[in-house]
Design a protein around this motif. Structure first.
Motif, PDB file in Angstrom:
ATOM      1  N   ALA A   1       0.876  -1.210  -0.001  1.00 22.01           N
ATOM      2  CA  ALA A   1      -0.058   0.131  -0.031  1.00 22.01           C
ATOM      3  C   ALA A   1       0.896   1.251   0.150  1.00 22.01           C
ATOM      4  N   GLN A   2       2.013   1.282   0.836  1.00 18.01           N
ATOM      5  CA  GLN A   2       2.850   2.360   0.920  1.00 18.01           C
ATOM      6  C   GLN A   2       3.544   2.560  -0.569  1.00 18.01           C
ATOM      7  N   LEU A   3       4.094   1.562  -1.378  1.00 16.66           N
ATOM      8  CA  LEU A   3       4.622   1.724  -2.499  1.00 16.66           C
ATOM      9  C   LEU A   3       3.339   2.357  -3.340  1.00 16.66           C
ATOM     10  N   CYS A   4       2.415   1.730  -3.401  1.00 17.02           N
ATOM     11  CA  CYS A   4       1.234   2.344  -4.502  1.00 17.02           C
ATOM     12  C   CYS A   4       1.101   3.877  -4.302  1.00 17.02           C
ATOM     13  N   ASN A   5       0.814   4.156  -3.047  1.00 13.81           N
ATOM     14  CA  ASN A   5       0.674   5.519  -2.484  1.00 13.81           C
ATOM     15  C   ASN A   5       1.992   6.325  -2.951  1.00 13.81           C
ATOM     16  N   TRP A   6       3.118   6.077  -2.631  1.00 14.49           N
ATOM     17  CA  TRP A   6       4.451   6.781  -2.846  1.00 14.49           C
ATOM     18  C   TRP A   6       4.469   7.013  -4.301  1.00 14.49           C
ATOM     19  N   PHE A   7       4.658   5.948  -5.251  1.00 12.66           N
ATOM     20  CA  PHE A   7       4.917   6.034  -6.571  1.00 12.66           C
ATOM     21  C   PHE A   7       3.894   5.749  -7.674  1.00 12.66           C
ATOM     22  N   GLY A   8       2.831   5.721  -7.258  1.00  6.79           N
ATOM     23  CA  GLY A   8       1.615   5.575  -8.116  1.00  6.79           C
ATOM     24  C   GLY A   8       1.655   4.372  -8.693  1.00  6.79           C
ATOM     25  N   TRP A   9       2.149   3.290  -8.159  1.00  7.29           N
ATOM     26  CA  TRP A   9       2.226   1.954  -8.485  1.00  7.29           C
ATOM     27  C   TRP A   9       0.788   1.224  -8.218  1.00  7.29           C
ATOM     28  N   LYS A  10       0.581  -0.003  -8.828  1.00 11.03           N
ATOM     29  CA  LYS A  10      -0.528  -0.794  -8.734  1.00 11.03           C
ATOM     30  C   LYS A  10      -0.225  -2.464  -8.136  1.00 11.03           C
ATOM     31  N   ILE A  11      -1.051  -2.774  -7.238  1.00 10.90           N
ATOM     32  CA  ILE A  11      -0.921  -4.401  -7.030  1.00 10.90           C
ATOM     33  C   ILE A  11      -1.044  -5.097  -8.315  1.00 10.90           C
ATOM     34  N   ARG A  12      -0.246  -5.707  -9.071  1.00  6.34           N
ATOM     35  CA  ARG A  12      -0.060  -6.623  -9.941  1.00  6.34           C
ATOM     36  C   ARG A  12      -0.801  -8.040  -9.599  1.00  6.34           C
ATOM     37  N   TRP A  13      -0.709  -8.419  -8.586  1.00  7.33           N
ATOM     38  CA  TRP A  13      -0.960  -9.762  -7.920  1.00  7.33           C
ATOM     39  C   TRP A  13      -0.510  -9.895  -6.519  1.00  7.33           C
ATOM     40  N   HIS A  14      -1.348 -10.680  -5.700  1.00 11.18           N
ATOM     41  CA  HIS A  14      -1.030 -11.043  -4.718  1.00 11.18           C
ATOM     42  C   HIS A  14      -1.609 -12.472  -4.030  1.00 11.18           C
ATOM     43  N   GLY A  15      -0.940 -13.203  -3.210  1.00 11.68           N
ATOM     44  CA  GLY A  15      -1.460 -14.265  -2.971  1.00 11.68           C
ATOM     45  C   GLY A  15      -0.340 -15.274  -2.116  1.00 11.68           C
ATOM     46  N   PRO A  16      -0.589 -16.495  -1.742  1.00 13.85           N
ATOM     47  CA  PRO A  16      -0.011 -17.470  -1.084  1.00 13.85           C
ATOM     48  C   PRO A  16       1.455 -17.688  -1.748  1.00 13.85           C
ATOM     49  N   SER A  17       2.522 -17.936  -1.054  1.00 12.56           N
ATOM     50  CA  SER A  17       3.620 -18.037  -1.773  1.00 12.56           C
ATOM     51  C   SER A  17       4.643 -18.814  -0.863  1.00 12.56           C
ATOM     52  N   LYS A  18       5.974 -19.293  -1.078  1.00 10.33           N
ATOM     53  CA  LYS A  18       6.749 -20.104  -0.466  1.00 10.33           C
ATOM     54  C   LYS A  18       6.920 -20.452   0.977  1.00 10.33           C
ATOM     55  N   ASP A  19       6.932 -21.116   1.755  1.00 10.55           N
ATOM     56  CA  ASP A  19       7.057 -21.451   3.145  1.00 10.55           C
ATOM     57  C   ASP A  19       5.837 -20.929   3.826  1.00 10.55           C
ATOM     58  N   ASN A  20       4.753 -21.171   3.048  1.00 10.48           N
ATOM     59  CA  ASN A  20       3.547 -20.643   3.890  1.00 10.48           C
ATOM     60  C   ASN A  20       3.343 -18.927   4.010  1.00 10.48           C
ATOM     61  N   GLY A  21       4.127 -18.460   3.062  1.00  6.64           N
ATOM     62  CA  GLY A  21       4.365 -16.977   2.911  1.00  6.64           C
ATOM     63  C   GLY A  21       3.246 -16.234   2.217  1.00  6.64           C
ATOM     64  N   THR A  22       3.266 -14.967   2.162  1.00  7.60           N
ATOM     65  CA  THR A  22       2.412 -14.108   1.163  1.00  7.60           C
ATOM     66  C   THR A  22       3.128 -13.222   0.397  1.00  7.60           C
ATOM     67  N   THR A  23       2.888 -13.201  -0.741  1.00 11.67           N
ATOM     68  CA  THR A  23       3.560 -12.364  -1.559  1.00 11.67           C
ATOM     69  C   THR A  23       2.711 -11.143  -2.240  1.00 11.67           C
ATOM     70  N   TYR A  24       3.415  -9.983  -2.795  1.00 13.38           N
ATOM     71  CA  TYR A  24       2.430  -8.909  -3.429  1.00 13.38           C
ATOM     72  C   TYR A  24       3.418  -8.578  -4.520  1.00 13.38           C
ATOM     73  N   HIS A  25       3.135  -8.332  -5.692  1.00 12.42           N
ATOM     74  CA  HIS A  25       3.835  -7.898  -6.788  1.00 12.42           C
ATOM     75  C   HIS A  25       3.282  -6.360  -6.987  1.00 12.42           C
ATOM     76  N   VAL A  26       3.990  -5.499  -6.853  1.00 10.17           N
ATOM     77  CA  VAL A  26       3.741  -3.999  -6.943  1.00 10.17           C
ATOM     78  C   VAL A  26       4.572  -3.325  -7.837  1.00 10.17           C
ATOM     79  N   GLY A  27       3.868  -2.615  -8.934  1.00  8.59           N
ATOM     80  CA  GLY A  27       4.551  -1.927  -9.769  1.00  8.59           C
ATOM     81  C   GLY A  27       3.860  -1.526 -11.110  1.00  8.59           C
ATOM     82  N   ASN A  28       4.375  -1.356 -12.280  1.00  9.19           N
ATOM     83  CA  ASN A  28       3.728  -1.097 -13.523  1.00  9.19           C
ATOM     84  C   ASN A  28       3.672  -2.071 -14.271  1.00  9.19           C
ATOM     85  N   ASP A  29       3.295  -2.051 -15.582  1.00  6.21           N
ATOM     86  CA  ASP A  29       2.958  -2.945 -16.306  1.00  6.21           C
ATOM     87  C   ASP A  29       4.368  -3.752 -17.053  1.00  6.21           C
TER      88      ASP A  29
END
Length: 127
Positions: free
Chosen positions: A21-49
């Motif tokens: 959320a901070q990266l989206c606010n600061w840099f005008g980016w968007k969340i491209r994807w988010h979901g479960p990931s390695k070792d029962n973790g969570t990942t967000y992909h934040v950026g542009n196209d």
């Protein structure tokens, strides 16, 4: 010759939803994807196209006191180019972060700041 570009970097944070959320606010980016990931973790992909940062957490990340500049393979900082350096700095300062190392040299103006994860960002404008 191959045309190569950097697609993403992946780093670990305490709260990936908050950092995204901070990266989206600061840099005008968007969340491209988010979901479960390695070792029962969570990942967000934040950026542009064309590029993004992958924000990862298992929810049990350990604090470190290592100096990234002295650690082989350490993440020293992430450089982000923005159109309006002053407006971006105002957003970062409004969030309670301190900026430092302001400089104006070729090819552009810049400043740095650290987030609550200890990640240093270099924010640059070529305008």
């Amino acid at each position: 010759m191959t045309n190569a570009f950097l697609e993403h970097v992946n780093f670990t944070v305490a709260d990936p939803a908050k950092t995204a959320a901070q990266l989206c606010n600061w840099f005008g980016w968007k969340i491209r994807w988010h979901g479960p990931s390695k070792d029962n973790g969570t990942t967000y992909h934040v950026g542009n196209d064309t590029s993004y940062v992958a924000i990862y957490s298992t929810g049990t990340s350990a604090e470190t006191t290592e100096n990234s500049y002295a650690t082989r393979g350490g993440l020293n900082h992430i450089g982000i180019v923005v159109d309006d350096l002053d407006a971006t700095e105002k957003k970062i300062l409004a969030g309670g972060y301190k900026t430092h190392n302001h400089a104006d040299y070729e090819p552009g103006r810049r400043f740095y700041f650290n987030d609550e994860n200890g990640i240093e960002f270099e924010v640059i404008s070529y305008h």
